[in-house]
Design a protein around this motif. Structure first.
Motif, PDB file in Angstrom:
ATOM      1  N   SER A  16      13.613  61.829  18.216  1.00  0.00           N
ATOM      2  CA  SER A  16      12.310  61.947  17.770  1.00  0.00           C
ATOM      3  C   SER A  16      11.550  62.749  17.282  1.00  0.00           C
ATOM      4  O   SER A  16      10.932  62.212  15.920  1.00  0.00           O
ATOM      5  N   GLY A  17      12.493  64.413  17.595  1.00  0.00           N
ATOM      6  CA  GLY A  17      11.078  65.525  16.810  1.00  0.00           C
ATOM      7  C   GLY A  17      11.997  65.420  15.314  1.00  0.00           C
ATOM      8  O   GLY A  17      11.353  66.023  14.088  1.00  0.00           O
ATOM      9  N   GLU A  18      13.478  65.230  15.503  1.00  0.00           N
ATOM     10  CA  GLU A  18      13.337  64.997  13.032  1.00  0.00           C
ATOM     11  C   GLU A  18      13.002  63.947  12.425  1.00  0.00           C
ATOM     12  O   GLU A  18      12.562  64.441  11.824  1.00  0.00           O
ATOM     13  N   PHE A  73      24.618  66.303  21.165  1.00  0.00           N
ATOM     14  CA  PHE A  73      23.928  67.279  20.988  1.00  0.00           C
ATOM     15  C   PHE A  73      24.280  68.131  21.177  1.00  0.00           C
ATOM     16  O   PHE A  73      25.194  69.860  20.947  1.00  0.00           O
ATOM     17  N   VAL A  74      24.261  68.496  23.114  1.00  0.00           N
ATOM     18  CA  VAL A  74      25.325  69.353  24.128  1.00  0.00           C
ATOM     19  C   VAL A  74      26.854  70.039  23.541  1.00  0.00           C
ATOM     20  O   VAL A  74      27.129  70.418  24.023  1.00  0.00           O
ATOM     21  N   ARG A  75      27.362  68.390  23.692  1.00  0.00           N
ATOM     22  CA  ARG A  75      28.652  68.324  23.586  1.00  0.00           C
ATOM     23  C   ARG A  75      29.175  69.063  22.061  1.00  0.00           C
ATOM     24  O   ARG A  75      30.424  69.539  22.449  1.00  0.00           O
ATOM     25  N   LYS A 127      14.279  71.361  19.223  1.00  0.00           N
ATOM     26  CA  LYS A 127      14.077  69.873  18.501  1.00  0.00           C
ATOM     27  C   LYS A 127      13.048  69.534  19.091  1.00  0.00           C
ATOM     28  O   LYS A 127      13.631  68.140  18.841  1.00  0.00           O
ATOM     29  N   ARG A 128      12.638  69.705  19.959  1.00  0.00           N
ATOM     30  CA  ARG A 128      11.136  68.594  20.687  1.00  0.00           C
ATOM     31  C   ARG A 128      12.192  68.085  21.966  1.00  0.00           C
ATOM     32  O   ARG A 128      11.143  67.442  22.055  1.00  0.00           O
ATOM     33  N   ILE A 129      13.334  67.963  22.174  1.00  0.00           N
ATOM     34  CA  ILE A 129      13.260  67.564  23.463  1.00  0.00           C
ATOM     35  C   ILE A 129      13.140  67.949  24.622  1.00  0.00           C
ATOM     36  O   ILE A 129      12.052  69.082  24.840  1.00  0.00           O
TER      37      ILE A 129
END
Length: 167
Positions: free
Chosen positions: A26-28, A65-67, A87-89
């Motif tokens: 959502s940040g992107e 992303f983490v993976r 990324k504002r998660i």
């Protein structure tokens, strides 16, 4: 001349096309709409619609992303967490997703990384070599506890196996 402001409908169409090609957070999406000159209320409505249609899901994005960052970029937990924050998660999502990654997954990346790095480093003694390896691994975002499991292994051992030390 400033760019023409994009309508909500056009923004929604462009963003759904973009999200159908790759995972985005959502940040992107908010940053893109801000660059397009959309006001805050319109951005919020478009983003809510993207979430409703399941084009944007921050938790799903964070898992992918983490993976990818652990597997392909060989990053540790701290660096991944910092990137998610950038990324504002949300904190809750970051904690949940990073909590799902086992220490063994980080060790599987860290072992060969340190092994390869050890071959390229020049050091006067074992202490200096270990210090350089620790600094390198910390720069990659790995936890000090996991780094010590791999650095403190005697030279005659093939790999570190922190089975008894990993909780």
């Amino acid at each position: 001349m400033p760019p023409k402001e994009m309508s909500e409908k056009d923004a929604l169409l462009r963003l759904t096309a973009l999200c159908s090609q790759a995972e985005h957070c959502s940040g992107e999406m908010d940053d893109k709409m801000r660059r397009w000159g959309m006001d805050e209320d319109a951005r919020a409505r478009v983003l809510a619609r993207l979430v409703e249609l399941k084009f944007v899901d921050d938790e799903r994005y964070a898992r992918a992303f983490v993976r990818d960052k652990i597997k392909y970029n060989k990053w540790g937990r701290r660096k991944v967490e910092q990137a998610l924050w950038a990324k504002r998660i949300g904190e809750e999502t970051r904690s949940t997703v990073l909590g799902e990654v086992a220490d063994e997954d980080y060790l599987a990346v860290l072992r060969p990384l340190l092994k390869a790095r050890r071959r390229t480093l020049k050091a006067a003694d074992e202490y200096e070599l270990n210090r350089k390896l620790v600094r390198f691994a910390l720069g990659r975002g790995f936890d000090y506890r996991l780094i010590r499991l791999c650095v403190d292994v005697p030279d005659d051992m093939e790999d570190c196996d922190g089975d008894d030390a990993v909780e």
